[in-house]
Design an enzyme around this catalytic site. Structure first.
Site, PDB file in Angstrom:
ATOM      1  N   GLU A   1      40.943  51.124  43.223  1.00 13.64           N
ATOM      2  CA  GLU A   1      41.016  52.082  42.116  1.00 13.64           C
ATOM      3  C   GLU A   1      40.273  53.383  42.405  1.00 13.64           C
ATOM      4  O   GLU A   1      39.308  53.724  41.701  1.00 13.64           O
ATOM      5  CB  GLU A   1      40.502  51.447  40.827  1.00 13.64           C
ATOM      6  CG  GLU A   1      41.337  50.273  40.352  1.00 13.64           C
ATOM      7  CD  GLU A   1      40.915  49.744  38.990  1.00 13.64           C
ATOM      8  OE1 GLU A   1      39.754  49.943  38.599  1.00 13.64           O
ATOM      9  OE2 GLU A   1      41.764  49.121  38.320  1.00 13.64           O
TER      10      GLU A   1
ATOM     11  N   GLU B   1      47.080  44.357  39.160  1.00 17.44           N
ATOM     12  CA  GLU B   1      46.089  43.764  38.251  1.00 17.44           C
ATOM     13  C   GLU B   1      46.510  43.985  36.810  1.00 17.44           C
ATOM     14  O   GLU B   1      46.940  45.080  36.447  1.00 17.44           O
ATOM     15  CB  GLU B   1      44.717  44.454  38.377  1.00 17.44           C
ATOM     16  CG  GLU B   1      43.939  44.188  39.612  1.00 17.44           C
ATOM     17  CD  GLU B   1      42.587  44.909  39.554  1.00 17.44           C
ATOM     18  OE1 GLU B   1      42.048  45.129  38.448  1.00 17.44           O
ATOM     19  OE2 GLU B   1      42.093  45.276  40.626  1.00 17.44           O
TER      20      GLU B   1
HETATM   21  C1  GLA Z   1      39.584  46.948  37.444  1.00 12.47           C
HETATM   22  C2  GLA Z   1      39.048  46.483  38.779  1.00 12.47           C
HETATM   23  C3  GLA Z   1      38.776  45.029  38.842  1.00 12.47           C
HETATM   24  C4  GLA Z   1      38.139  44.536  37.552  1.00 12.47           C
HETATM   25  C5  GLA Z   1      39.031  44.908  36.411  1.00 12.47           C
HETATM   26  C6  GLA Z   1      38.510  44.401  35.107  1.00 12.47           C
HETATM   27  O1  GLA Z   1      40.937  46.951  37.396  1.00 12.47           O
HETATM   28  O2  GLA Z   1      39.859  46.843  39.859  1.00 12.47           O
HETATM   29  O3  GLA Z   1      37.911  44.797  39.932  1.00 12.47           O
HETATM   30  O4  GLA Z   1      36.907  45.124  37.396  1.00 12.47           O
HETATM   31  O5  GLA Z   1      39.118  46.298  36.326  1.00 12.47           O
HETATM   32  O6  GLA Z   1      39.331  44.728  34.031  1.00 12.47           O
END
Ligand code: GLA
Length: 686
Positions: free
Chosen positions: A154, A313
């Protein structure tokens, strides 16, 4: 590049999540394998936060545990999306290089102890990150479990910008490349205003905290620089992976929801990854979370150029980082997952596999919760795995869009700066509102860059595009002249790429196409509303209601469809329509209430060749994917009532295996996916 899911298992949609087994004794791993098999997991993301374990001391590597893990996963037929761990450098790195910690606009250096504390201009960071990436790539380049590389995590969160001296130097290098000469920079930034002229490159700093509004051109360039600085770090890692691990696709997880990330220009980034992947988390307290989800999925597909992408995710239930972490209710996880799939994702992955017992995210939902397998979430996870298995043939098919919405991160950055006509206006709020209006008309939205080819879309909406280049302006004009229907909302087409007002009356980039000028912005007092009255024959009468913004619109070829009945622009045009060439350009000069936006869209749609889909109930989502194997209709019922969706032709429902003819019954909160009895590509667009 073959689709990643082909690399995984021959075909099918990806299902799995982030897997952080280093948090557990190795004897737990065997349990994990058995449970992953039970759930139908096909792929896991591994090693995303593992730098400190992989390189416990500078230049000392320990790959033993990862060797064993990858072997185990491979033995169980589970593919690996292998992370480069460069989002959290180890404590020893910062001990040596405290200067690599980012500095805020106010001059505060952030500390180690969270994650993502990175100055993206730091040569020390770049060197350490590329070294660990090289070692990983050398070791696992041809590993049979490896399906995809997952660089970093991210980009853009939790911090993007860094205002330290190293960043300042890097910013000056970037500015020299962009502007070439100091004179050009002075002109682009309008530095004669407030006596800000620079006579030496060394005088230029990042836009640190100033006593009053800072230079807008400087701020805008710093945003561009920041996105580019992160991108340079991504491409440095990607190039190593491409060189050493030939043919294995490289991704990095985007966060395209406008509420999740502002600092990354995803149009630019989408071109640099082999597979576009996205993380999406609901703004869980919102009432209609599925609309924001759909919007993020549509943006993601659009930055992928319409190609399939991967949801890397999302959550099975509640997250743990919102003010109130509202949990998903039964069936919601499946609806969420399948909405992403409907909108082009070739799978559904989660953060994370097994609930952590310690650390900051121990209250985040997971595939395998603290409650274990005797739990609702686990049962729904297993069911989802099976459902995705039944949808395997959808992999690789493409979503059929109906309309386009123009969006540009650069314009957003410029538009949301300080000292604009009203603080009540924001570009992303308008984008959300227009998207929701289109969603409610059951239209599938592609997002498009303002300079992209638009001819295929019968309707193009511009929710707010304050910054518009000459090229974009010419593009929209051409689109309308050739028969397109354009709907533009206020405060669009005002400045050029340097945040300089286009010469002449507003909106300089759109005057011709809209057939009007705007003489004066007339923002409203907080909470005030204005009424709009329409030409009875054309609009069917009745009043519309607006707030936040009005303006003095002067028609220069456009026809007035609604007028201001009161407020500071009383008597003047509020909504206009301009016939230009073979098309029409509509203009909306106030912030309409949602139902009124719909009325304008309904009228503008009459100028298009769009189907009327108003007979479908609100919150029943219909999306089409088309591929070599077939043409698929997704029907997702977000309502509390069973619904019946008319099918254009009979088909086979893939989750139940049932033949469906006429009307497709979609249960409360349920999803149905029908392979229609027709050759792919048969159905006309729109
Ligand atoms: C982000 C991160 C993950 C986790 C999620 C939790 O997407 O990439 O590592 O922390 O948030 O919602």
């Amino acid at each position: 590049m073959p689709p990643i899911t082909t690399r995984l298992s021959g075909s099918g949609l990806a299902f799995g999540g982030d897997y952080n087994p280093e948090q557990w004794p190795e004897e737990v791993w065997a349990d994990d394998m058995a449970l992953m098999r039970e759930a139908g997991v096909t792929m896991v993301s591994v090693g995303v936060f593992s730098w400190a374990l992989l390189e416990p001391a500078p230049g000392v590597y320990d790959f033993g545990w990862l060797d064993r893990l990858l072997a185990l996963l491979h033995e169980h037929g589970i593919a690996v999306d292998l992370g480069t761990p460069t989002t959290v450098p180890p404590a020893w790195f910062y001990q040596r290089h405290p200067e690599a910690l980012p500095v805020t606009k106010d001059g505060q250096r952030l500390a180690f102890g969270g994650r993502g504390a990175i100055c993206h201009s730091s040569p020390a960071y770049r060197e350490a990150a590329t070294a660990v990436t090289t070692r990983l790539a050398e070791r696992y380049a041809d590993h049979p479990a490896l399906a995809m590389w997952h660089v970093h995590n991210e980009y853009g969160a939790p911090v993007s910008e860094c205002y330290c001296d190293i960043s300042a130097e890097d910013f000056r290098r970037w500015l020299r490349e962009r502007h070439q000469t100091l004179d050009a920079l002075n002109e682009a930034w309008g530095t004669t205003f407030w006596g800000q002229r620079y006579s030496d490159w060394a005088q230029i700093q990042p836009p640190r905290r100033t006593p009053t509004a800072g230079n807008p051109g400087q701020q805008l360039d710093f945003k561009r620089f920041t996105s580019d600085a992160m991108l340079a770090n991504f491409t440095a890692e990607r190039d190593i992976l491409h060189r050493l691990s030939v043919g294995v696709p490289v991704t990095t997880n985007f966060m395209t929801a406008l509420s999740q990330c502002r600092s990354v220009d995803y149009w630019a980034w989408g071109r640099e990854v082999d597979v576009v992947s996205n993380d999406h988390y609901l703004v869980a307290e919102a009432e209609r979370t599925h609309v924001n989800l759909a919007m993020s999925a549509d943006i993601t597909r659009s930055v992928a150029g319409g190609a399939p992408w991967l949801l890397l995710e999302h959550s099975t239930g509640a997250v743990n980082w919102q003010p109130r972490n509202i949990a998903k209710r039964p069936g919601e996880m499946a609806r969420n997952s399948l909405s992403h799939v409907a909108r082009g994702s070739d799978g559904a992955m989660f953060f994370q596999w097994r609930a952590s017992r310690f650390g900051a995210e121990k209250f985040h939902s997971t595939m395998l919760p603290h409650a274990g397998t005797d739990s609702r979430i686990w049962r729904e996870v297993v069911r989802l795995g099976a459902d995705l298995g039944r949808l395997a043939e959808i992999q690789g098919s493409r979503v059929r869009p109906d309309v386009a919405v123009l969006w540009d991160w650069h314009s957003w950055w410029a538009e949301d700066m300080e000292w604009r006509p009203t603080e009540d206006h924001s570009a992303d709020e308008r984008a959300d509102a227009w998207y929701e209006a289109l969603y409610d008309r059951h239209l599938t939205v592609d997002f498009a860059h303002p300079e992209a080819e638009l001819a295929a879309y019968p309707l193009v909406v511009v929710p707010s595009l304050y910054l518009m280049t000459e090229a974009a302006s010419a593009n929209l004009r051409r689109y309308v002249e050739q028969g397109g229907v354009l709907v533009v909302s206020y405060f669009s087409g005002i400045v050029d790429a340097t945040d300089t007002v286009h010469p002449g009356a507003h909106p300089g980039a759109l005057r011709d196409v809209l057939g009007l000028t705007v003489e004066e912005f007339l923002p409203l007092r907080a909470g005030r509303q204005v009424a709009l009255s329409g030409d009875a024959a054309m609009t069917g009468g009745g009043l519309l209601s607006g707030d936040v913004w009005t303006e003095t619109v002067v028609p220069r070829g456009a026809d007035t469809v609604w007028r201001y009945a009161d407020g500071p622009a009383a008597g003047g045009p509020a909504v206009t329509r301009h016939a230009l060439g073979a098309g029409h350009a509509w203009y909306v000069s106030t912030r309409l209430a949602p139902a009124d936006l719909d009325r304008v869209l309904a009228l503008a749609s009459q100028d298009t060749r769009l189907d009327d889909r108003e007979d479908l109930p609100r919150d029943v989502e219909i999306v089409h994917r088309e591929g070599e194997q077939g043409s698929y209709l997704f029907a997702i019922n977000h309502t509390a009532a069973e619904t019946k969706v008319p099918l254009p032709v009979p088909g086979t429902e893939l989750l139940t295996g049932e033949r469906t003819v006429g009307r497709l019954c979609v249960p409360v909160g349920g999803v149905r996916v029908v392979r229609l009895d027709r050759e792919p590509g048969d159905e006309p667009r729109g």
